[in-house]
Design a protein around this motif. Structure first.
Motif, mmCIF file in Angstrom:
data_model
loop_
_atom_site.group_PDB
_atom_site.id
_atom_site.type_symbol
_atom_site.label_atom_id
_atom_site.label_comp_id
_atom_site.label_asym_id
_atom_site.label_seq_id
_atom_site.Cartn_x
_atom_site.Cartn_y
_atom_site.Cartn_z
ATOM 1 N N SER A 33 0.863 -1.168 0.000
ATOM 2 C CA SER A 33 0.000 0.000 0.000
ATOM 3 C C SER A 33 0.904 1.224 0.000
ATOM 4 C CB SER A 33 -0.903 -0.006 1.242
ATOM 5 O OG SER A 33 -0.096 -0.015 2.420
ATOM 6 N N GLY A 34 0.338 2.389 -0.239
ATOM 7 C CA GLY A 34 1.138 3.613 -0.239
ATOM 8 C C GLY A 34 1.351 4.135 -1.650
ATOM 9 N N ASP A 35 2.341 5.010 -1.801
ATOM 10 C CA ASP A 35 2.611 5.652 -3.094
ATOM 11 C C ASP A 35 2.949 4.646 -4.191
ATOM 12 O OD1 ASP A 35 2.207 8.096 -1.854
ATOM 13 O OD2 ASP A 35 4.341 8.470 -1.536
ATOM 14 N N GLU A 36 3.628 3.582 -3.815
ATOM 15 C CA GLU A 36 4.026 2.559 -4.794
ATOM 16 C C GLU A 36 3.171 1.300 -4.636
ATOM 17 O OE1 GLU A 36 8.350 2.317 -5.755
ATOM 18 O OE2 GLU A 36 8.518 3.481 -3.888
ATOM 19 N N GLU A 37 1.896 1.516 -4.413
ATOM 20 C CA GLU A 37 0.951 0.418 -4.215
ATOM 21 C C GLU A 37 1.023 -0.559 -5.375
ATOM 22 O OE1 GLU A 37 -3.885 -0.107 -3.850
ATOM 23 O OE2 GLU A 37 -2.973 1.803 -3.374
ATOM 24 N N GLY A 38 0.947 -1.842 -5.040
ATOM 25 C CA GLY A 38 0.969 -2.857 -6.080
ATOM 26 C C GLY A 38 1.471 -4.178 -5.547
ATOM 27 N N VAL A 39 1.672 -5.102 -6.462
ATOM 28 C CA VAL A 39 2.122 -6.445 -6.117
ATOM 29 C C VAL A 39 3.519 -6.659 -6.695
ATOM 30 C CG1 VAL A 39 1.696 -8.914 -6.460
ATOM 31 C CG2 VAL A 39 -0.222 -7.361 -6.076
ATOM 32 N N TYR A 40 4.399 -7.144 -5.852
ATOM 33 C CA TYR A 40 5.753 -7.497 -6.267
ATOM 34 C C TYR A 40 6.001 -8.933 -5.837
ATOM 35 C CZ TYR A 40 6.674 -2.511 -6.866
ATOM 36 O OH TYR A 40 6.634 -1.210 -7.285
ATOM 37 N N GLN A 41 6.718 -9.673 -6.660
ATOM 38 C CA GLN A 41 7.129 -11.012 -6.273
ATOM 39 C C GLN A 41 8.642 -11.131 -6.371
ATOM 40 O OE1 GLN A 41 5.072 -14.235 -8.339
ATOM 41 N NE2 GLN A 41 3.611 -14.323 -6.665
ATOM 42 N N VAL A 42 9.202 -11.793 -5.363
ATOM 43 C CA VAL A 42 10.615 -12.131 -5.354
ATOM 44 C C VAL A 42 10.669 -13.655 -5.346
ATOM 45 C CG1 VAL A 42 12.770 -12.015 -4.062
ATOM 46 C CG2 VAL A 42 11.257 -10.016 -4.138
ATOM 47 N N VAL A 43 11.165 -14.212 -6.438
ATOM 48 C CA VAL A 43 11.208 -15.662 -6.592
ATOM 49 C C VAL A 43 12.661 -16.118 -6.463
ATOM 50 C CG1 VAL A 43 10.688 -17.611 -8.107
ATOM 51 C CG2 VAL A 43 9.171 -15.602 -8.085
ATOM 52 N N ILE A 44 12.885 -17.004 -5.500
ATOM 53 C CA ILE A 44 14.219 -17.554 -5.265
ATOM 54 C C ILE A 44 14.191 -19.024 -5.672
ATOM 55 C CG2 ILE A 44 16.036 -17.964 -3.571
ATOM 56 C CD1 ILE A 44 14.690 -15.781 -1.826
ATOM 57 N N ARG A 45 14.980 -19.346 -6.688
ATOM 58 C CA ARG A 45 15.057 -20.722 -7.195
ATOM 59 C C ARG A 45 16.497 -21.032 -7.589
ATOM 60 N NH1 ARG A 45 10.648 -21.806 -5.505
ATOM 61 N NH2 ARG A 45 8.690 -21.542 -6.562
ATOM 62 N N ASP A 46 17.005 -22.141 -7.143
ATOM 63 C CA ASP A 46 18.327 -22.615 -7.568
ATOM 64 C C ASP A 46 19.397 -21.530 -7.427
ATOM 65 O OD1 ASP A 46 17.196 -25.116 -8.274
ATOM 66 O OD2 ASP A 46 16.506 -24.245 -10.167
#
Length: 109
Positions: A33-46
């Motif tokens: 939430s906030g000024d940069e509202e949105g969805v972020y994903q950090v995917v850690i694989r291998d």
């Protein structure tokens, strides 16, 4: 720095020094939430990290917080336990992965 720039810089550090993420295979999602509202994903694989500004896969752990609090969390200026207890941070999914994220972030401060 924006959330995207901060996450990209963190991912670059992790990819360059992957010993801190060895054995981690998970997808973290940040609902901001906030000024940069949105969805972020950090995917850690291998032992590689990718950052997305969208849902790429089902997350194992979702953290809901403000954009400013995420930046503080990454910088080590927000205690996630206190944030969780005070309602500044909500967690969906595997709580153990949220604790693991805290340990990972400490290695890359």
């Amino acid at each position: 720095m924006t959330v995207k720039e901060t996450l990209d810089k963190l991912a670059q550090k992790m990819n360059n020094h992957s010993e801190g993420i060895s054995g981690v295979n998970t997808a973290y999602q940040f609902d901001l939430s906030g000024d940069e509202e949105g969805v972020y994903q950090v995917v850690i694989r291998d032992e590689q990290v990718q950052v997305f500004q969208e849902v790429k896969e089902d997350p194992n752990c979702t953290l809901q917080l403000s954009d400013k609090n995420l930046l503080k969390l990454i910088a080590g200026n927000l205690n996630p336990t206190v944030a969780y207890m005070s309602g500044k941070l909500k967690i969906k999914g595997e709580l153990g992965l949220a604790l693991k994220l805290q340990a990972i972030l400490k290695k890359y401060e």
